[in-house]
Design a protein around this motif. Structure first.
Motif, PDB file in Angstrom:
ATOM      1  N   LEU A   1       0.826  -1.214   0.000  1.00  0.00           N
ATOM      2  CA  LEU A   1       0.000   0.000   0.000  1.00  0.00           C
ATOM      3  C   LEU A   1       0.859   1.262   0.000  1.00  0.00           C
ATOM      4  O   LEU A   1       0.582   2.213  -0.732  1.00  0.00           O
ATOM      5  CB  LEU A   1      -0.953   0.000   1.195  1.00  0.00           C
ATOM      6  CG  LEU A   1      -1.943   1.156   1.275  1.00  0.00           C
ATOM      7  CD1 LEU A   1      -2.883   1.144   0.071  1.00  0.00           C
ATOM      8  CD2 LEU A   1      -2.751   1.077   2.568  1.00  0.00           C
ATOM      9  N   ASP A   2       1.925   1.248   0.782  1.00  0.00           N
ATOM     10  CA  ASP A   2       2.802   2.424   0.862  1.00  0.00           C
ATOM     11  C   ASP A   2       3.564   2.671  -0.440  1.00  0.00           C
ATOM     12  O   ASP A   2       4.026   3.783  -0.696  1.00  0.00           O
ATOM     13  CB  ASP A   2       3.797   2.275   2.012  1.00  0.00           C
ATOM     14  CG  ASP A   2       3.107   2.306   3.367  1.00  0.00           C
ATOM     15  OD1 ASP A   2       1.991   2.847   3.465  1.00  0.00           O
ATOM     16  OD2 ASP A   2       3.696   1.772   4.331  1.00  0.00           O
ATOM     17  N   ASP A   3       3.703   1.656  -1.276  1.00  0.00           N
ATOM     18  CA  ASP A   3       4.441   1.783  -2.532  1.00  0.00           C
ATOM     19  C   ASP A   3       3.548   2.157  -3.711  1.00  0.00           C
ATOM     20  O   ASP A   3       4.053   2.440  -4.800  1.00  0.00           O
ATOM     21  CB  ASP A   3       5.164   0.467  -2.853  1.00  0.00           C
ATOM     22  CG  ASP A   3       6.142   0.076  -1.761  1.00  0.00           C
ATOM     23  OD1 ASP A   3       6.760   0.978  -1.162  1.00  0.00           O
ATOM     24  OD2 ASP A   3       6.273  -1.142  -1.497  1.00  0.00           O
ATOM     25  N   PHE A   4       2.248   2.146  -3.511  1.00  0.00           N
ATOM     26  CA  PHE A   4       1.308   2.446  -4.594  1.00  0.00           C
ATOM     27  C   PHE A   4       1.509   3.893  -5.054  1.00  0.00           C
ATOM     28  O   PHE A   4       1.549   4.813  -4.246  1.00  0.00           O
ATOM     29  CB  PHE A   4      -0.129   2.222  -4.113  1.00  0.00           C
ATOM     30  CG  PHE A   4      -1.161   2.503  -5.163  1.00  0.00           C
ATOM     31  CD1 PHE A   4      -1.302   1.681  -6.269  1.00  0.00           C
ATOM     32  CD2 PHE A   4      -2.007   3.604  -5.046  1.00  0.00           C
ATOM     33  CE1 PHE A   4      -2.252   1.929  -7.236  1.00  0.00           C
ATOM     34  CE2 PHE A   4      -2.965   3.871  -6.010  1.00  0.00           C
ATOM     35  CZ  PHE A   4      -3.086   3.031  -7.103  1.00  0.00           C
ATOM     36  N   LYS A   5       1.632   4.112  -6.359  1.00  0.00           N
ATOM     37  CA  LYS A   5       1.944   5.436  -6.905  1.00  0.00           C
ATOM     38  C   LYS A   5       0.709   6.222  -7.355  1.00  0.00           C
ATOM     39  O   LYS A   5       0.788   7.412  -7.625  1.00  0.00           O
ATOM     40  CB  LYS A   5       2.914   5.311  -8.092  1.00  0.00           C
ATOM     41  CG  LYS A   5       4.219   4.647  -7.754  1.00  0.00           C
ATOM     42  CD  LYS A   5       5.023   5.455  -6.769  1.00  0.00           C
ATOM     43  CE  LYS A   5       6.371   4.798  -6.538  1.00  0.00           C
ATOM     44  NZ  LYS A   5       6.842   4.918  -5.189  1.00  0.00           N
ATOM     45  N   GLY A   6      -0.443   5.570  -7.444  1.00  0.00           N
ATOM     46  CA  GLY A   6      -1.649   6.266  -7.895  1.00  0.00           C
ATOM     47  C   GLY A   6      -2.340   7.029  -6.762  1.00  0.00           C
ATOM     48  O   GLY A   6      -1.846   7.082  -5.636  1.00  0.00           O
ATOM     49  N   ASP A   7      -3.452   7.623  -7.104  1.00  0.00           N
ATOM     50  CA  ASP A   7      -4.242   8.332  -6.092  1.00  0.00           C
ATOM     51  C   ASP A   7      -4.859   7.313  -5.144  1.00  0.00           C
ATOM     52  O   ASP A   7      -5.408   6.292  -5.576  1.00  0.00           O
ATOM     53  CB  ASP A   7      -5.366   9.146  -6.748  1.00  0.00           C
ATOM     54  CG  ASP A   7      -4.827  10.297  -7.588  1.00  0.00           C
ATOM     55  OD1 ASP A   7      -3.679  10.724  -7.345  1.00  0.00           O
ATOM     56  OD2 ASP A   7      -5.560  10.771  -8.467  1.00  0.00           O
ATOM     57  N   SER A   8      -4.770   7.589  -3.870  1.00  0.00           N
ATOM     58  CA  SER A   8      -5.309   6.690  -2.859  1.00  0.00           C
ATOM     59  C   SER A   8      -5.828   7.533  -1.699  1.00  0.00           C
ATOM     60  O   SER A   8      -5.095   8.376  -1.168  1.00  0.00           O
ATOM     61  CB  SER A   8      -4.199   5.744  -2.368  1.00  0.00           C
ATOM     62  OG  SER A   8      -4.659   4.945  -1.319  1.00  0.00           O
ATOM     63  N   PHE A   9      -7.096   7.315  -1.327  1.00  0.00           N
ATOM     64  CA  PHE A   9      -7.702   8.110  -0.264  1.00  0.00           C
ATOM     65  C   PHE A   9      -8.505   7.224   0.670  1.00  0.00           C
ATOM     66  O   PHE A   9      -9.130   6.263   0.228  1.00  0.00           O
ATOM     67  CB  PHE A   9      -8.681   9.157  -0.827  1.00  0.00           C
ATOM     68  CG  PHE A   9      -8.161   9.911  -1.999  1.00  0.00           C
ATOM     69  CD1 PHE A   9      -7.138  10.830  -1.873  1.00  0.00           C
ATOM     70  CD2 PHE A   9      -8.706   9.702  -3.256  1.00  0.00           C
ATOM     71  CE1 PHE A   9      -6.666  11.533  -2.969  1.00  0.00           C
ATOM     72  CE2 PHE A   9      -8.257  10.394  -4.362  1.00  0.00           C
ATOM     73  CZ  PHE A   9      -7.227  11.314  -4.224  1.00  0.00           C
ATOM     74  N   HIS A  10      -8.506   7.575   1.917  1.00  0.00           N
ATOM     75  CA  HIS A  10      -9.442   6.968   2.859  1.00  0.00           C
ATOM     76  C   HIS A  10     -10.788   7.644   2.620  1.00  0.00           C
ATOM     77  O   HIS A  10     -10.850   8.823   2.263  1.00  0.00           O
ATOM     78  CB  HIS A  10      -8.974   7.199   4.302  1.00  0.00           C
ATOM     79  CG  HIS A  10      -9.750   6.413   5.299  1.00  0.00           C
ATOM     80  ND1 HIS A  10     -10.986   6.813   5.740  1.00  0.00           N
ATOM     81  CD2 HIS A  10      -9.477   5.243   5.931  1.00  0.00           C
ATOM     82  CE1 HIS A  10     -11.436   5.927   6.602  1.00  0.00           C
ATOM     83  NE2 HIS A  10     -10.539   4.970   6.735  1.00  0.00           N
ATOM     84  N   THR A  11     -11.883   6.921   2.808  1.00  0.00           N
ATOM     85  CA  THR A  11     -13.205   7.514   2.549  1.00  0.00           C
ATOM     86  C   THR A  11     -13.450   8.759   3.394  1.00  0.00           C
ATOM     87  O   THR A  11     -14.162   9.659   2.964  1.00  0.00           O
ATOM     88  CB  THR A  11     -14.325   6.491   2.823  1.00  0.00           C
ATOM     89  OG1 THR A  11     -14.198   5.997   4.148  1.00  0.00           O
ATOM     90  CG2 THR A  11     -14.284   5.357   1.816  1.00  0.00           C
ATOM     91  N   SER A  12     -12.854   8.842   4.585  1.00  0.00           N
ATOM     92  CA  SER A  12     -13.063  10.009   5.438  1.00  0.00           C
ATOM     93  C   SER A  12     -12.113  11.159   5.118  1.00  0.00           C
ATOM     94  O   SER A  12     -12.184  12.208   5.755  1.00  0.00           O
ATOM     95  CB  SER A  12     -12.930   9.624   6.912  1.00  0.00           C
ATOM     96  OG  SER A  12     -11.599   9.250   7.202  1.00  0.00           O
ATOM     97  N   HIS A  13     -11.230  10.974   4.156  1.00  0.00           N
ATOM     98  CA  HIS A  13     -10.320  12.049   3.718  1.00  0.00           C
ATOM     99  C   HIS A  13     -10.408  12.244   2.203  1.00  0.00           C
ATOM    100  O   HIS A  13      -9.438  12.621   1.561  1.00  0.00           O
ATOM    101  CB  HIS A  13      -8.878  11.727   4.132  1.00  0.00           C
ATOM    102  CG  HIS A  13      -8.692  11.652   5.608  1.00  0.00           C
ATOM    103  ND1 HIS A  13      -8.572  10.463   6.278  1.00  0.00           N
ATOM    104  CD2 HIS A  13      -8.658  12.610   6.552  1.00  0.00           C
ATOM    105  CE1 HIS A  13      -8.454  10.702   7.571  1.00  0.00           C
ATOM    106  NE2 HIS A  13      -8.505  11.992   7.762  1.00  0.00           N
ATOM    107  N   TRP A  14     -11.567  11.971   1.660  1.00  0.00           N
ATOM    108  CA  TRP A  14     -11.761  12.069   0.218  1.00  0.00           C
ATOM    109  C   TRP A  14     -11.742  13.532  -0.204  1.00  0.00           C
ATOM    110  O   TRP A  14     -12.455  14.352   0.377  1.00  0.00           O
ATOM    111  CB  TRP A  14     -13.119  11.460  -0.153  1.00  0.00           C
ATOM    112  CG  TRP A  14     -13.217  11.101  -1.590  1.00  0.00           C
ATOM    113  CD1 TRP A  14     -13.616  11.913  -2.613  1.00  0.00           C
ATOM    114  CD2 TRP A  14     -12.918   9.845  -2.169  1.00  0.00           C
ATOM    115  NE1 TRP A  14     -13.576  11.243  -3.795  1.00  0.00           N
ATOM    116  CE2 TRP A  14     -13.154   9.956  -3.560  1.00  0.00           C
ATOM    117  CE3 TRP A  14     -12.473   8.628  -1.678  1.00  0.00           C
ATOM    118  CZ2 TRP A  14     -12.965   8.902  -4.427  1.00  0.00           C
ATOM    119  CZ3 TRP A  14     -12.275   7.583  -2.540  1.00  0.00           C
ATOM    120  CH2 TRP A  14     -12.523   7.731  -3.905  1.00  0.00           C
ATOM    121  N   PRO A  15     -10.952  13.890  -1.208  1.00  0.00           N
ATOM    122  CA  PRO A  15     -10.932  15.287  -1.664  1.00  0.00           C
ATOM    123  C   PRO A  15     -12.281  15.706  -2.240  1.00  0.00           C
ATOM    124  O   PRO A  15     -12.865  14.981  -3.062  1.00  0.00           O
ATOM    125  CB  PRO A  15      -9.860  15.297  -2.756  1.00  0.00           C
ATOM    126  CG  PRO A  15      -9.059  14.050  -2.541  1.00  0.00           C
ATOM    127  CD  PRO A  15      -9.993  13.051  -1.930  1.00  0.00           C
TER     128      PRO A  15
END
Length: 184
Positions: free
Chosen positions: A166-180
């Motif tokens: 997960l920490d190496d994933f380069k794409g956009d990644s958001f927790h549902t409670s921190h969704w832009p």
């Protein structure tokens, strides 16, 4: 060791009750206690009330229980509010919170963008000393209250899954409670 009890900063607010959290339970407690004559304030870390419905702004966010189970059992509210659907989305839940706050004139007793970061009970004064941080400025302040009600729901803390890579994933990644806001 510097504790809140010996903190040199001045207390900025003296209350009977400090309610922490602007979700359904917090908003209810603010109105309930205020109507009984308590000097009460509600501190909310978000920019407006709504609890989990303020934070979870991902596309398609909606309730999974009929909305009438969420609404406050206050005739001033339910007699004037009509849900557009049985399972409304996040936007309508936020509209409902704005309606409640406006209808009950709660905004004067709310402090949004205020995150409680520490609390300590003072046995000598029989009161809580609460440290709060302004989420916009970073400034901290102290409040003293006889009662401290942390009305934090089960969805108040973001839990991240332990997924290898997960920490190496380069794409956009958001927790549902921190969704832009506006990201689709």
């Amino acid at each position: 060791m510097n504790t809140l009890l010996t903190d040199p900063r001045s207390v900025t607010e003296e209350l009977d009750v400090l309610v922490v959290g602007g979700g359904f339970a917090g908003v209810y407690q603010l109105e309930h206690l205020r109507s009984r004559g308590f000097a009460v304030k509600l501190y909310e870390a978000g920019s407006e009330a709504g609890g989990v419905w303020h934070w979870n702004q991902y596309p398609g966010a909606r309730v999974d229980t009929p909305a009438t189970a969420y609404q406050l059992s206050d005739e001033r509210i339910w007699s004037e509010w009509n849900w557009s659907e049985v399972y409304p989305g996040q936007e309508e839940i936020q509209e409902y919170f704005r309606f409640v706050i406006d209808k009950l004139d709660l905004v004067k007793d709310m402090r949004c963008d205020s995150r409680v970061v520490a609390a300590q009970f003072d046995d000598n004064e029989d009161k809580w000393i609460i440290e709060t941080r302004d989420e916009k400025t970073g400034e901290t302040f102290l409040t003293r209250a006889r009662f401290l009600l942390p009305m934090l729901g089960t969805g108040s803390k973001a839990l991240y899954p332990n997924i290898p890579g997960l920490d190496d994933f380069k794409g956009d990644s958001f927790h549902t409670s921190h969704w832009p806001k506006g990201y689709d």
